[in-house]
Design an enzyme around this catalytic site. Structure first.
Site, PDB file in Angstrom:
ATOM      1  N   ASP A 153       1.405   5.255 -22.348  1.00 61.82           N
ATOM      2  CA  ASP A 153       1.082   5.035 -23.751  1.00 61.82           C
ATOM      3  C   ASP A 153       2.305   4.494 -24.496  1.00 61.82           C
ATOM      4  OD1 ASP A 153       2.733   7.268 -24.413  1.00 61.82           O
ATOM      5  OD2 ASP A 153       1.028   8.627 -24.448  1.00 61.82           O
TER       6      ASP A 153
ATOM      7  N   TYR B   3      -1.388  11.833 -24.240  1.00 55.49           N
ATOM      8  CA  TYR B   3      -1.708  11.999 -22.827  1.00 55.49           C
ATOM      9  C   TYR B   3      -2.407  10.764 -22.249  1.00 55.49           C
ATOM     10  CZ  TYR B   3      -0.224  16.738 -23.659  1.00 55.49           C
ATOM     11  OH  TYR B   3       0.526  17.837 -24.006  1.00 55.49           O
TER      12      TYR B   3
ATOM     13  N   HIS C   9       0.848  -1.195   0.000  1.00 54.13           N
ATOM     14  CA  HIS C   9       0.000   0.000   0.000  1.00 54.13           C
ATOM     15  C   HIS C   9       0.882   1.243   0.000  1.00 54.13           C
ATOM     16  CE1 HIS C   9       0.506   1.004   4.293  1.00 54.13           C
ATOM     17  NE2 HIS C   9       0.474  -0.304   4.503  1.00 54.13           N
TER      18      HIS C   9
ATOM     19  N   ASN D   4      -1.603   8.491 -20.194  1.00 59.85           N
ATOM     20  CA  ASN D   4      -0.680   8.101 -19.128  1.00 59.85           C
ATOM     21  C   ASN D   4      -1.328   8.355 -17.776  1.00 59.85           C
ATOM     22  OD1 ASN D   4       2.012   7.782 -20.745  1.00 59.85           O
ATOM     23  ND2 ASN D   4       1.111   9.689 -21.451  1.00 59.85           N
TER      24      ASN D   4
ATOM     25  N   ASP E 222      -5.701   3.548  -3.076  1.00 57.58           N
ATOM     26  CA  ASP E 222      -5.459   4.112  -1.740  1.00 57.58           C
ATOM     27  C   ASP E 222      -6.399   5.282  -1.462  1.00 57.58           C
ATOM     28  OD1 ASP E 222      -4.498   4.989   0.665  1.00 57.58           O
ATOM     29  OD2 ASP E 222      -2.390   4.939   0.062  1.00 57.58           O
TER      30      ASP E 222
ATOM     31  N   TYR F 234       6.410  13.413 -15.432  1.00 53.45           N
ATOM     32  CA  TYR F 234       7.612  12.642 -15.779  1.00 53.45           C
ATOM     33  C   TYR F 234       8.434  12.336 -14.528  1.00 53.45           C
ATOM     34  CZ  TYR F 234       6.977  13.850 -20.769  1.00 53.45           C
ATOM     35  OH  TYR F 234       6.508  14.002 -22.049  1.00 53.45           O
TER      36      TYR F 234
END
Length: 159
Positions: free
Chosen positions: A32, A140, A24, A142, A70, A122
């Site tokens: 992508d 996008y 956890h 990701n 979470d 990033y």
């Protein structure tokens, strides 16, 4: 390769091993096909990089069917957003909508999914446990998921 009952066939042994190895608070990065996943993977906790030959929403649906998120954190997922001054292209808007839908379908309407600026994203990707790269071609596509705990009822543990 043998299939298991109740387990999405997209969840290969390698993917299941990554998900089961995470604790956890660990983060999983799904990216992508254009992201430099091999390079970023060298900086992750496990150094694991798995490729799934499906779209991001398909991979998310499979993963979120077994991975608890979470809910003790401020947000359960973040997705890549353009840097300041750059507009999200229509295909990016489409993939973000689809990724949100895939997560909410398995984790509930109370799941917080927020944008994170591209360059900050990033850096965040490098702090993840592992990278799962999809064949998503829309920009996008990701997302980073934060692993939570399975509660006594077998669902995501929530406060």
């Amino acid at each position: 390769m043998g299939l298991l009952k109740g387990i999405d066939p997209l969840l290969t042994a390698d993917v299941l091993h990554i998900l089961r190895s995470m604790g956890h608070g660990d983060k999983l990065y799904l990216c992508d096909c254009n992201f430099p996943a091999s390079q970023v993977t060298t900086q992750t906790t496990s150094g694991k990089h798995v490729i799934l030959t499906v779209s991001l929403p398909q991979a998310l649906a499979a993963i979120c069917s077994v991975l608890p998120l979470d809910f003790f954190e401020e947000r359960q997922a973040v997705y890549m957003a353009p840097q300041e001054g750059v507009e999200m292209p229509p295909a990016g808007v489409e993939v973000v909508s689809a990724l949100k839908g895939a997560i909410v379908e398995h984790c509930g309407d109370d799941t917080k999914i927020e944008p994170m600026e591209r360059f900050k994203f990033y850096d965040e990707a490098k702090t993840c446990f592992a990278v799962i790269q999809t064949m998503e071609r829309r920009p996008y596509g990701n997302v980073i998921l934060s692993k939570g705990c399975v509660g006594p009822d077998g669902n995501d543990l929530k406060p």
